[in-house]
Design an enzyme around this catalytic site. Structure first.
Site, PDB file in Angstrom:
ATOM      1  N   GLU A   1     -13.871  -0.374  16.993  1.00  0.00           N
ATOM      2  CA  GLU A   1     -14.489  -0.565  15.881  1.00  0.00           C
ATOM      3  C   GLU A   1     -15.863  -1.953  16.201  1.00  0.00           C
ATOM      4  O   GLU A   1     -15.427  -2.742  16.798  1.00  0.00           O
ATOM      5  CB  GLU A   1     -14.039  -0.702  14.574  1.00  0.00           C
TER       6      GLU A   1
ATOM      7  N   ALA B   1      -4.745   2.619   8.357  1.00  0.00           N
ATOM      8  CA  ALA B   1      -4.292   1.359   8.682  1.00  0.00           C
ATOM      9  C   ALA B   1      -4.829   0.718   9.899  1.00  0.00           C
ATOM     10  O   ALA B   1      -5.991   0.100   9.473  1.00  0.00           O
ATOM     11  CB  ALA B   1      -2.590   1.524   9.073  1.00  0.00           C
ATOM     12  N   ARG B   2      -4.502   0.964  10.984  1.00  0.00           N
ATOM     13  CA  ARG B   2      -5.167   0.443  12.203  1.00  0.00           C
ATOM     14  C   ARG B   2      -5.421   1.398  13.162  1.00  0.00           C
ATOM     15  O   ARG B   2      -4.845   2.508  13.516  1.00  0.00           O
ATOM     16  CB  ARG B   2      -4.500  -0.758  12.851  1.00  0.00           C
TER      17      ARG B   2
ATOM     18  N   HIS C   1     -13.874   2.223   8.152  1.00  0.00           N
ATOM     19  CA  HIS C   1     -12.922   1.068   7.694  1.00  0.00           C
ATOM     20  C   HIS C   1     -13.282   0.375   6.247  1.00  0.00           C
ATOM     21  O   HIS C   1     -13.306  -0.681   6.245  1.00  0.00           O
ATOM     22  CB  HIS C   1     -12.894   0.180   8.813  1.00  0.00           C
ATOM     23  N   ILE C   2     -13.309   1.315   5.507  1.00  0.00           N
ATOM     24  CA  ILE C   2     -13.799   0.594   4.067  1.00  0.00           C
ATOM     25  C   ILE C   2     -12.863   0.792   2.981  1.00  0.00           C
ATOM     26  O   ILE C   2     -13.129   0.816   1.809  1.00  0.00           O
ATOM     27  CB  ILE C   2     -15.286   1.554   3.577  1.00  0.00           C
ATOM     28  N   GLY C   3     -11.724   1.217   3.513  1.00  0.00           N
ATOM     29  CA  GLY C   3     -10.530   1.669   2.328  1.00  0.00           C
ATOM     30  C   GLY C   3     -10.334   0.410   1.326  1.00  0.00           C
ATOM     31  O   GLY C   3     -10.084   0.440   0.127  1.00  0.00           O
TER      32      GLY C   3
ATOM     33  N   ASP D   1      10.439   2.501   7.370  1.00  0.00           N
ATOM     34  CA  ASP D   1      10.006   1.180   7.672  1.00  0.00           C
ATOM     35  C   ASP D   1      11.221   0.474   7.934  1.00  0.00           C
ATOM     36  O   ASP D   1      12.002   0.126   7.095  1.00  0.00           O
ATOM     37  CB  ASP D   1       9.298   0.581   6.181  1.00  0.00           C
TER      38      ASP D   1
ATOM     39  N   ILE E   1       0.691  -1.344   0.041  1.00  0.00           N
ATOM     40  CA  ILE E   1       0.085   0.093   0.126  1.00  0.00           C
ATOM     41  C   ILE E   1       0.964   1.363   0.196  1.00  0.00           C
ATOM     42  O   ILE E   1       0.730   2.035  -0.744  1.00  0.00           O
ATOM     43  CB  ILE E   1      -1.032  -0.029   1.249  1.00  0.00           C
TER      44      ILE E   1
ATOM     45  N   ASP F   1     -10.055   6.404   8.390  1.00  0.00           N
ATOM     46  CA  ASP F   1     -10.643   4.912   7.961  1.00  0.00           C
ATOM     47  C   ASP F   1     -10.862   3.928   8.883  1.00  0.00           C
ATOM     48  O   ASP F   1     -11.310   2.825   8.738  1.00  0.00           O
ATOM     49  CB  ASP F   1     -10.156   4.605   6.437  1.00  0.00           C
TER      50      ASP F   1
END
Length: 314
Positions: A264, A234-235, A283-285, A177, A158, A259
């Site tokens: 949730e 992400a989260r 959360h619909i990405g 990263d 991503i 998102d």
């Protein structure tokens, strides 16, 4: 369909799978747990059906659920993030955990940019103002992204797609990263503090771990540029929502696009609902027709690969 002649049961923590995924698992009986399965629901279904595999769409899989089925060999995520699976418990029990890596990367990267643009151009706010009868042409100024710096936390499938779009817009791209051995052309690897400090847009694309929970907090926000934008596809646990609300209210951050959330489904009333400079989505990405198929087939392939490998060794 009768269970007769099937090789075993695969439990799906959802209401459906893409037909292409169902076809991959045609030799197994599929049992669907429903849209919002609780731990007790999964415990009961695992006890009853003794699944050899679990495909995780909604909810989580704990050690208790794993122990309910002596036949369980693999837990496969319908997507990329495996934080809803107790991986340590699975490892202790010799149960494989797999993710459909990259399956929803195009969808999530696109949604990331939808949120970035919405924040930079105040799309939602301007729409609301116009519906209320206002014409803000003489007073509104959007943020131009060309020449700005986007900082990415996570440079997987991503993050790399987000980076490619940023470069096409004429943005500078820096990324953190710890697992990336190299960066794509045009992307500069940097330590996390540098990404926080230099980003005009900060976008999160990393898994949630015990170590990075609340990486976006009062202290890290303080190190960010005044007027920066935060986007999280992400989260939710990566962001301290209380600290974010304060930063948005004070103007420290220009805007945020979210998102994912700490809890949730998003439970109303929620403090973020009262914040004007945040754009929210449920959360619909990764929820597109193409991603639905890719995540389903990826999860099914992973189940089949583990089970067939074990059968071959038997």
């Amino acid at each position: 369909m009768s269970a007769a002649g099937k090789k075993g049961v695969v439990l799906v923590t959802g209401v459906d799978l893409a037909p292409q995924a169902v076809e991959i698992l045609r030799d197994y009986e599929l049992v669907f747990a429903g849209a919002k399965p609780t731990e007790d629901d999964l415990l009961a279904l695992s006890t009853q059906h003794q699944p050899v595999g679990i495909i995780v769409r909604y909810g989580g899989v704990t050690g208790r659920v794993m122990d309910a089925s002596k036949a369980l060999r693999v837990i496969s995520k319908h997507g990329t993030g495996i934080d809803t699976i107790d991986s340590r418990a699975a490892q202790e029990r010799g149960i494989a955990v797999r993710a459909a890596a990259g399956a929803n990367a195009p969808a999530v990267a696109e949604h990331t940019w939808a949120l970035v643009f919405a924040c930079a151009k105040n799309v939602v706010g301007l729409d609301g103002r116009m519906r209320a009868g206002h014409w803000d042409k003489s007073t509104h100024k959007s943020l131009e992204l060309q020449g700005r710096t986007i900082g990415l936390v996570g440079l997987g499938a991503i993050g790399r797609r987000v980076a490619a779009t940023a470069l096409s817009l004429g943005m500078r791209v820096i990324a953190h990263d710890p697992y990336a051995k190299e960066a794509p052309a045009g992307v500069q690897l940097a330590d996390l503090d540098a990404v926080f400090a230099q980003a005009d847009v900060l976008s999160l694309h990393c898994p949630l771990t015990a170590e990075n929970r609340h990486m976006i907090n009062a202290q890290s926000i303080a190190r960010m540029k005044d007027g920066a934008i935060l986007v999280n596809t992400a989260r939710g646990g990566l962001v301290d929502e209380q600290a974010l609300v304060a930063a948005l209210a004070s103007g420290k951050l220009r805007a945020a696009g979210l998102d994912s959330f700490e809890k949730e489904p998003f439970a109303a009333p929620h403090p973020l609902q009262q914040v004007g400079n945040v754009v929210l989505s449920p959360h619909i990405g990764g929820v597109t027709e193409d991603a639905y198929i890719a995540m389903g087939t990826g999860a099914a392939d992973n189940v089949l690969a583990v089970l067939e490998a074990e059968q071959a060794m038997a």
